[in-house]
Design a protein around this motif. Sequence first.
Motif, PDB file in Angstrom:
ATOM      1  N   LEU A 147      11.417  30.436  27.719  1.00 55.66           N
ATOM      2  CA  LEU A 147      12.277  31.002  28.757  1.00 55.66           C
ATOM      3  C   LEU A 147      13.543  30.170  28.944  1.00 55.66           C
ATOM      4  O   LEU A 147      14.635  30.712  29.156  1.00 55.66           O
ATOM      5  CB  LEU A 147      11.510  31.101  30.072  1.00 55.66           C
ATOM      6  CG  LEU A 147      10.390  32.154  30.128  1.00 55.66           C
ATOM      7  CD1 LEU A 147       9.622  32.053  31.439  1.00 55.66           C
ATOM      8  CD2 LEU A 147      10.962  33.561  29.957  1.00 55.66           C
ATOM      9  N   ILE A 148      13.404  28.861  28.871  1.00 53.17           N
ATOM     10  CA  ILE A 148      14.575  27.985  28.997  1.00 53.17           C
ATOM     11  C   ILE A 148      15.557  28.242  27.862  1.00 53.17           C
ATOM     12  O   ILE A 148      16.773  28.333  28.072  1.00 53.17           O
ATOM     13  CB  ILE A 148      14.131  26.510  29.036  1.00 53.17           C
ATOM     14  CG1 ILE A 148      13.453  26.208  30.388  1.00 53.17           C
ATOM     15  CG2 ILE A 148      15.308  25.569  28.812  1.00 53.17           C
ATOM     16  CD1 ILE A 148      12.758  24.874  30.445  1.00 53.17           C
ATOM     17  N   VAL A 149      15.040  28.378  26.649  1.00 52.10           N
ATOM     18  CA  VAL A 149      15.902  28.653  25.496  1.00 52.10           C
ATOM     19  C   VAL A 149      16.604  29.995  25.666  1.00 52.10           C
ATOM     20  O   VAL A 149      17.811  30.125  25.426  1.00 52.10           O
ATOM     21  CB  VAL A 149      15.073  28.637  24.192  1.00 52.10           C
ATOM     22  CG1 VAL A 149      15.887  29.181  23.016  1.00 52.10           C
ATOM     23  CG2 VAL A 149      14.604  27.224  23.875  1.00 52.10           C
ATOM     24  N   GLN A 150      15.846  31.010  26.118  1.00 47.22           N
ATOM     25  CA  GLN A 150      16.416  32.342  26.257  1.00 47.22           C
ATOM     26  C   GLN A 150      17.445  32.435  27.381  1.00 47.22           C
ATOM     27  O   GLN A 150      18.466  33.108  27.254  1.00 47.22           O
ATOM     28  CB  GLN A 150      15.289  33.362  26.518  1.00 47.22           C
ATOM     29  CG  GLN A 150      14.352  33.579  25.359  1.00 47.22           C
ATOM     30  CD  GLN A 150      15.046  34.159  24.141  1.00 47.22           C
ATOM     31  OE1 GLN A 150      15.815  35.111  24.247  1.00 47.22           O
ATOM     32  NE2 GLN A 150      14.779  33.596  22.978  1.00 47.22           N
ATOM     33  N   ALA A 151      17.181  31.756  28.497  1.00 45.70           N
ATOM     34  CA  ALA A 151      18.006  31.932  29.694  1.00 45.70           C
ATOM     35  C   ALA A 151      19.169  30.941  29.799  1.00 45.70           C
ATOM     36  O   ALA A 151      20.207  31.269  30.374  1.00 45.70           O
ATOM     37  CB  ALA A 151      17.134  31.835  30.941  1.00 45.70           C
ATOM     38  N   LEU A 152      18.986  29.734  29.266  1.00 44.10           N
ATOM     39  CA  LEU A 152      19.971  28.683  29.491  1.00 44.10           C
ATOM     40  C   LEU A 152      20.799  28.314  28.265  1.00 44.10           C
ATOM     41  O   LEU A 152      21.765  27.555  28.386  1.00 44.10           O
ATOM     42  CB  LEU A 152      19.275  27.421  30.025  1.00 44.10           C
ATOM     43  CG  LEU A 152      18.442  27.589  31.305  1.00 44.10           C
ATOM     44  CD1 LEU A 152      17.904  26.239  31.759  1.00 44.10           C
ATOM     45  CD2 LEU A 152      19.257  28.243  32.415  1.00 44.10           C
TER      46      LEU A 152
END
Length: 473
Positions: free
Chosen positions: A193-198
């Motif tokens: 999720l961090i990779v996708q969102a940030l």
Amino acid sequence: MNWHIEKTPKTPIYQSIMKHITQNIQNGQLLPGEKLPSERKLAALIGVNRSTIVRVMAELEAKGIIKRQRGSGTMVNDDKWGLSQEPVVDWHQLIQSQQPDEHHQLIEQIKEKLQDSSAIDAYTGELPLDLVPAFDLPQSNWRDFIEADKNQDALGYFPLRQAIANLLAQDDQLTLPVEQLMITSGGHQAIFLIVQALLNSGDAVAICQPSFLYALNLFQTAGIRLFGVPMDEEGMRLDLLENEILKHRVKLVMLNPTFQNPTGTTMSLARRQALIKLCQTYKIPIIEDDAFGLLPFDKRTTAPPLKQLDPQNVIYIGSLSKIIGSTTKIGWISAPPAVLEKLSTARQDLDLTLSIFPQVLANDALSDVTFQDKLASLRAQISARMIYFFDLIGQEFVCHRPAGGFYVWLRLSTDTLTKKQMDEVIAAGILCLPSFIFGDKTPALRLNIARLNVDEIKRLVETLQTLKKAGIC
């Protein structure tokens, strides 16, 4: 590929063969770049003279449907897919680009060997069943879960978030506000999720070298550039990190400073404070993966999490998978509200729903009055296995002695570690991961000692000693 040719009256056989090949190219049975059988073999398959096949190939080549290269044979033309009037996806190129690499093939080889009951499983990254704490769960029915689901919002099941906050406050003296805590389906989903969102394709992320993050395909898939920063006995070297920041415009620093995977190294307090100061200077957020943070062998010597030292600039990832097993798939992210909102939105957009069932079960486990006792017992049992391993291994190999977690990083006596050497290690019955999986050329093995009982540890050490005498490791 079916080479049965339907013969029709008044149609020369060579034309029927040409039509058959062309149609199979158009419908995807023959892919661009795919090699065709030799003229002699094709003649035998179809049941015609070779001269007929020679004429077929000459005609198809003239039309640009196939191409022939000296020494390589005859192939479907990459540039022209027969007589199709519509653009067609180059499936052959796509398939070729998705072929598993050597690392993937090695892991598949290890997984296949796991079926052998005599193998020593120092590979699997979780507890054996005999060490997983047993909790008596309260009786419940379907309606109980439906009722519990009312307490779940975009950040997860509220009672579980509260239980996690209480656990960390008691165990790590780490205060995480419940409104800044989001439940995830394990630690890997948190990273995803961090990779996708940030992050965006092309962004640079600094990580430790070696690191388990090299083994995750999600960075490559997302187009994220990973830059490994070597470590010393205190953790990531900050002089080298600063070089990477200046050279590559690093957007995030991602690391697990406590019982690092794969080396087991714990970053010193002084190095943690210096890391935070450096990242504050360059305004770079830190992603702290604390998967093993609840498993120190001696809580009195454990350094505080980075999140405790800098609550505003550190995104904190935790997991219960290393304690109650990976089946529950429970992890969490602690971050500022604006970041959590973006992460939860990304999860909804990706339709990564979070089931209420594992959350309720995890909450029941954390709410068990015996949880702390069982956690203490688990730490003691893993510590005992580590002590036994180091007593047996002695000075035979150079090993970093971890202060918690599962893993031992064992340096080999050889100058290199190749795929062929790993084949020998696996053939000898030791299942583990080599250093090159973690982006490191230093010859070393990651061993999950927590996974092994006393007999298996003894066999492991004896096998390693035998392989060393044979010059393999």
